[in-house]
Enzyme design. Structure first.
Site, PDB file in Angstrom:
ATOM      1  N   TRP A   1       0.804  -1.232   0.000  1.00 12.19           N
ATOM      2  CA  TRP A   1       0.000   0.000   0.000  1.00 12.19           C
ATOM      3  C   TRP A   1       0.836   1.281   0.000  1.00 12.19           C
ATOM      4  CZ3 TRP A   1      -5.046   1.911   0.314  1.00 12.19           C
ATOM      5  CH2 TRP A   1      -5.187   3.188   0.849  1.00 12.19           C
ATOM      6  N   MET A   2       0.398   2.271  -0.781  1.00 11.61           N
ATOM      7  CA  MET A   2       1.012   3.603  -0.783  1.00 11.61           C
ATOM      8  C   MET A   2      -0.067   4.666  -0.605  1.00 11.61           C
ATOM      9  SD  MET A   2       2.381   5.474  -4.277  1.00 11.61           S
ATOM     10  CE  MET A   2       4.122   5.161  -4.285  1.00 11.61           C
ATOM     11  N   ASN A   3       0.183   5.666   0.292  1.00 15.14           N
ATOM     12  CA  ASN A   3      -0.614   6.898   0.201  1.00 15.14           C
ATOM     13  C   ASN A   3       0.327   8.101   0.109  1.00 15.14           C
ATOM     14  OD1 ASN A   3      -0.998   5.845   3.170  1.00 15.14           O
ATOM     15  ND2 ASN A   3      -1.568   7.961   3.430  1.00 15.14           N
ATOM     16  N   ASP A   4       0.158   9.120   0.889  1.00 16.79           N
ATOM     17  CA  ASP A   4       0.794  10.429   0.649  1.00 16.79           C
ATOM     18  C   ASP A   4       2.265  10.415   0.204  1.00 16.79           C
ATOM     19  OD1 ASP A   4      -1.441  10.611   2.211  1.00 16.79           O
ATOM     20  OD2 ASP A   4      -0.548  11.850   3.745  1.00 16.79           O
TER      21      ASP A   4
ATOM     22  N   GLN B   1       3.958   7.251   2.240  1.00 19.93           N
ATOM     23  CA  GLN B   1       3.258   6.472   3.260  1.00 19.93           C
ATOM     24  C   GLN B   1       3.086   5.060   2.719  1.00 19.93           C
ATOM     25  OE1 GLN B   1       1.613   7.895   6.590  1.00 19.93           O
ATOM     26  NE2 GLN B   1       3.702   8.409   6.059  1.00 19.93           N
TER      27      GLN B   1
ATOM     28  N   TRP C   1      -4.278   0.050   3.959  1.00 19.02           N
ATOM     29  CA  TRP C   1      -3.557   0.883   4.919  1.00 19.02           C
ATOM     30  C   TRP C   1      -3.250   0.080   6.183  1.00 19.02           C
ATOM     31  CZ3 TRP C   1      -3.865   3.080   9.779  1.00 19.02           C
ATOM     32  CH2 TRP C   1      -3.096   4.233   9.997  1.00 19.02           C
TER      33      TRP C   1
ATOM     34  N   SER D   1       2.893  11.156   7.754  1.00 20.41           N
ATOM     35  CA  SER D   1       3.485  12.017   6.722  1.00 20.41           C
ATOM     36  C   SER D   1       4.421  13.091   7.257  1.00 20.41           C
ATOM     37  CB  SER D   1       2.376  12.678   5.910  1.00 20.41           C
ATOM     38  OG  SER D   1       1.842  11.713   5.045  1.00 20.41           O
TER      39      SER D   1
ATOM     40  N   ARG E   1      -0.470  16.696  12.829  1.00 21.35           N
ATOM     41  CA  ARG E   1       0.345  15.881  11.923  1.00 21.35           C
ATOM     42  C   ARG E   1       0.798  16.596  10.650  1.00 21.35           C
ATOM     43  NH1 ARG E   1      -4.859  13.641  12.115  1.00 21.35           N
ATOM     44  NH2 ARG E   1      -6.059  13.728  10.174  1.00 21.35           N
TER      45      ARG E   1
ATOM     46  N   TRP F   1      -9.220   9.035  -0.554  1.00 24.25           N
ATOM     47  CA  TRP F   1      -9.654   8.028   0.424  1.00 24.25           C
ATOM     48  C   TRP F   1     -11.018   7.439   0.093  1.00 24.25           C
ATOM     49  CZ3 TRP F   1      -6.202   5.907   3.395  1.00 24.25           C
ATOM     50  CH2 TRP F   1      -5.071   6.640   3.774  1.00 24.25           C
TER      51      TRP F   1
HETATM   52  C1  FRU Z   1      -3.386  12.017   4.571  1.00 27.42           C
HETATM   53  C2  FRU Z   1      -3.068  11.310   5.880  1.00 27.42           C
HETATM   54  C3  FRU Z   1      -2.140  12.170   6.731  1.00 27.42           C
HETATM   55  C4  FRU Z   1      -1.439  11.165   7.578  1.00 27.42           C
HETATM   56  C5  FRU Z   1      -1.324   9.986   6.643  1.00 27.42           C
HETATM   57  C6  FRU Z   1      -1.423   8.661   7.330  1.00 27.42           C
HETATM   58  O1  FRU Z   1      -3.771  11.188   3.549  1.00 27.42           O
HETATM   59  O2  FRU Z   1      -4.270  11.018   6.575  1.00 27.42           O
HETATM   60  O3  FRU Z   1      -2.784  13.181   7.447  1.00 27.42           O
HETATM   61  O4  FRU Z   1      -0.199  11.620   8.008  1.00 27.42           O
HETATM   62  O5  FRU Z   1      -2.357  10.114   5.688  1.00 27.42           O
HETATM   63  O6  FRU Z   1      -1.094   7.624   6.468  1.00 27.42           O
END
Ligand code: FRU
Length: 491
Positions: free
Chosen positions: A35-38, A54, A62, A98, A166, A304
């Protein structure tokens, strides 16, 4: 190295072998595995572009956040490096959320991120706290700062808490000192952006509340970014839980505030507020200033709420946008794909002054890896051009310019989805009625990014359609005369 980081590094090196090159986007960074996010720590360091992200390597959903890592010489071709951070200390045992990266005066690379840790109440109940942490490295390996966390509840003004605190974005000032902005939830439950300063990058103190939502633009704000651009102060935030209004759609948005700084109070005086992208899959932006002065933005090419539309049985999940260069024109932010994209330009096919009536297909206009510009030069009011991309008998993703209603619409209903999430979105075209409309379409294996009128608006959408669906066709209602230029992209 901690055992958790070592385990992640071994796992990703082993598992990536299961993913063939052709199963990934060609010039958009995708998760190495899992998985990848930010985007995190997007920056240039020692001649290489760095993109951390992320990351949960073990599943395509996630989970406890690590930082994945990749480098590139051209923002197009990425080389994976071993994971940079794992949740392996008391300050970040539940996740390394992040953050950002810069170069220290002594040449080391400094990472600032949010450590998530479990807090216990006297009655035994637990909750997660978010506090800011540092790590230092050489572009490959990182050591966490022994005195983490460096920003805690004690550093917050009244009414703010570490339950939602954060995504630090740091930069260096001309006098050598450091500053960062961090998102925090205020007592009214909506987001605010706090400004902190530091002499050495490790000891931080609160300066001001730079700007805040006051429940006007969504609830919590995430992933803030603050910089000067073309003579203006720019704050980009990613508001959650918005109710649709003006340019903003429901749910998670990306918002750009342009203004100036009140030097006495260190607060942002707003001049305008705009949405950054009008497509379906765009969130969690981050920018950096390149060595040549360009302000370059990355973002997670997902959102999301729409993430349930995904490829089945895939070992990776999550892509980044093609990085974009930002400018301010006529009081609004404009976004252009980085110029490096042109180095991929291959075969060119060109048509001019095409009467689109009756045109369905055009010789040489097809493909899944392309950079194509379509200019509506003349059109009768009310005429509509529908461009069907990534098309075969079963699949198609359409972009439609409706000159009568003045809107641009995307429709990926027939892009292979088996879930009932959003597949259509439209936005008001900001173009003056009757004037030329330019659409630049950038397509990679699993995405389409459309830049309208040289980046005045963008529409970003993922398509998880088989590569064989590579047709392009047109449908025109009314009278339209267009120019077209298409480059195949050689990867
Ligand atoms: C944004 C977020 C950030 C947090 C991260 C967690 O997409 O919710 O606020 O640091 O993703 O993975």
């Amino acid at each position: 190295m901690s055992s958790r980081l070592e385990k992640a590094r071994m796992y990703e090196a082993e598992q990536e072998k299961e993913i063939a090159k052709g199963e990934r986007p060609a010039f958009h960074l995708s998760s190495r595995v899992g998985w990848m996010n930010d985007p995190n720590g997007f920056s240039k360091y020692q001649g290489e572009y760095h993109m951390f992200y992320q990351y949960h390597p073990y599943t395509t959903v996630w989970g406890p956040m690590h930082w994945g890592h990749a480098v590139s010489k051209d923002l197009l071709r990425w080389e994976y490096l071993p994971a940079a951070l794992a949740p392996d200390t008391e300050a970040d045992e539940k996740g390394c959320f992040s953050g950002s990266a810069i170069k220290l005066e002594d040449g080391r690379q400094l990472l600032m991120y949010t450590g998530v840790s479990e807090q216990k109440e006297k009655d035994g109940t637990t909750w997660d706290a978010q506090m800011q942490c540092m790590a230092v490295g050489d572009g490959r390996n990182y050591e966490k700062y022994a005195h983490n966390p460096v920003l805690t509840g004690k550093d917050l003004p009244e009414g703010f808490s570490v339950r939602d605190f954060r995504d630090p974005k740091l930069w260096q000032e001309a006098d050598g000192s450091y500053r960062c902005v961090v998102a925090c939830r205020a007592e009214d439950q909506s987001g605010a952006i706090l400004l902190f300063e530091s002499r050495d990058g490790f000891h931080w103190s609160f300066v001001s509340v730079l700007d805040r939502s006051r429940n006007e633009y969504g609830r919590m704000w995430e992933c803030p970014d603050f910089f000067l651009l073309d003579g203006k102060a720019v704050l980009i935030v990613n508001p959650q839980e918005m109710m649709a209004k003006g340019e903003f759609h429901n749910g998670n948005n990306t918002m750009c505030i342009i203004g100036h700084i009140d030097e006495l109070t260190n607060t942002l005086v707003r001049e305008s507020v705009q949405a950054l992208d009008f497509g379906i899959d765009f969130y969690a932006t981050q920018t950096f200033c390149d060595s040549d002065g360009r302000r370059i933005m990355g973002a997670w090419m997902q959102n999301w709420d729409t993430g349930a539309y995904r490829m089945p049985d895939c070992k990776w999940y999550g892509q980044m946008i093609l990085p974009r260069e930002l400018h301010i024109e006529n009081g609004r932010i404009v976004q252009k794909p980085v110029a490096e994209l042109e180095t991929l330009h291959g075969e060119r096919v060109c048509y001019s002054n095409l009467d689109m009536s009756g045109v369905q297909k055009l010789d040489g206009i097809s493909g899944r890896y392309l950079d194509m510009t379509i200019v509506l030069k003349e059109y009768t009011k009310g005429s509509v051009l529908r461009i069907n991309l990534a098309q075969n008998a079963e699949h198609c993703t359409a972009f439609e310019v409706d000159t009568g209603r003045g809107i641009l619409r995307t429709d990926r209903t027939h892009s292979g989805s088996r879930v009932d999430v959003l597949h259509e979105r439209s936005c008001r075209l900001l173009a003056e009625p009757g004037k030329e409309i330019r659409l630049r379409v950038i397509m990679d294996l699993y995405s389409i990014e459309v830049f309208v009128n040289d980046g005045a608006q963008t529409m970003t959408t993922c398509i998880y359609t088989p590569a064989a669906a590579d047709g392009i066709s047109f449908e025109t209602t009314g009278h339209i005369v267009a120019d077209m230029e298409k480059y195949e992209l050689n990867i």
